[in-house]
Design an enzyme around this catalytic site. Structure first.
Site, short mmCIF file in Angstrom:
data_model
loop_
_atom_site.label_atom_id
_atom_site.label_comp_id
_atom_site.label_asym_id
_atom_site.label_seq_id
_atom_site.Cartn_x
_atom_site.Cartn_y
_atom_site.Cartn_z
N GLU A 43 0.89 -1.30 -0.06
CA GLU A 43 0.10 0.18 0.10
C GLU A 43 0.83 1.20 -0.14
O GLU A 43 1.61 1.53 1.01
CB GLU A 43 -1.09 0.17 1.32
CG GLU A 43 -1.75 1.21 1.16
CD GLU A 43 -2.46 1.67 2.40
OE1 GLU A 43 -3.63 2.53 2.44
OE2 GLU A 43 -2.39 0.72 3.51
N ASP A 117 -1.90 12.29 -2.94
CA ASP A 117 -2.28 13.77 -3.19
C ASP A 117 -2.06 13.66 -4.76
O ASP A 117 -1.39 13.09 -5.58
CB ASP A 117 -0.86 14.30 -2.76
CG ASP A 117 -0.96 15.97 -3.17
OD1 ASP A 117 -1.77 16.18 -4.01
OD2 ASP A 117 -0.20 16.86 -2.55
#
Length: 214
Positions: A43, A117
């Site tokens: 992840e 982001d």
């Protein structure tokens, strides 16, 4: 840095499931750390590690590694895993730009990118975790049959990634509203801290699954 963060960073050093800029396990994560031959799932930008921890609890036949550069975020996931005795999850504190320095060729079976982001400015395209630059790095460690998953609240990142995938990769499935789609399952239903916030604000959640062409 506040006293609480300082304590977190000091405690982070004591967790046996946290590795900070340590590449000694490159090519040996399964054999030397997890002590099995199960697939390895990463992840990227894991934050507090909710996805890694909950996937590890849900699926015992895989090894999970949450990766982030923010130590105070990793602390939460590592502490939860330690307190609950979850053995099939670890955390790596590194810059994702250099991920190939920490994993061997074909060592990784899946990659999850959860609410990164979106880097919306055109000038910052190369910093998007689904840009061709990053995908090229993932190909160095991901098995040919492996998958990459993206969950994001950003419609612009979703559309950007779709464009990259259609041009260069093999697009498997995608949806711009995961929670109203037929794709939803026990793993996709796991929610990160940010995802809970986005859903509370009424935002749609985008999802893409693709296979990288080696």
């Amino acid at each position: 840095m506040g006293k609480y963060k300082i304590r977190q960073f000091e405690e982070l050093k004591t967790f046996p499931n946290v590795f900070q800029k340590d590449n000694t396990l490159k090519g040996k994560w399964a054999s030397d750390y997890f002590k099995n031959d199960h697939p390895i799932v990463l992840e990227l930008g894991c934050g507090k590690g909710e996805y890694s921890v909950n996937q590890a609890k849900h699926t015992h036949g895989k090894n999970y590694i949450g990766i982030d550069i923010k130590g105070n975020r990793l602390w939460r996931g590592a502490k939860t895993a330690t307190e609950e005795g979850i053995q099939n999850v670890a955390f790596l504190r590194i810059q994702i730009d250099h991920i190939e320095d920490y994993f061997e060729k074909d060592e990784v079976s899946e990659i999850w990118i959860t609410f990164p982001d979106p880097q919306p400015q055109v000038s910052r395209e190369k910093k998007r975790l689904t840009s061709p630059r990053f995908l090229s790095n993932y190909k160095k460690i991901l098995k040919p049959e492996g998958f990459l998953h993206l969950k994001t609240d950003s419609d612009s990142l979703y559309e950007y990634t779709l464009g990259v995938a259609r041009e260069q990769e093999e697009l498997i499935v995608h949806t711009n509203d995961l929670y109203k789609s037929e794709l939803l399952d026990d793993i996709l239903e796991i929610k990160t801290y940010y995802e809970e916030k986005y859903l509370a604000q009424g935002k749609n959640i985008n999802y893409i699954k693709l296979k990288l062409r080696h």
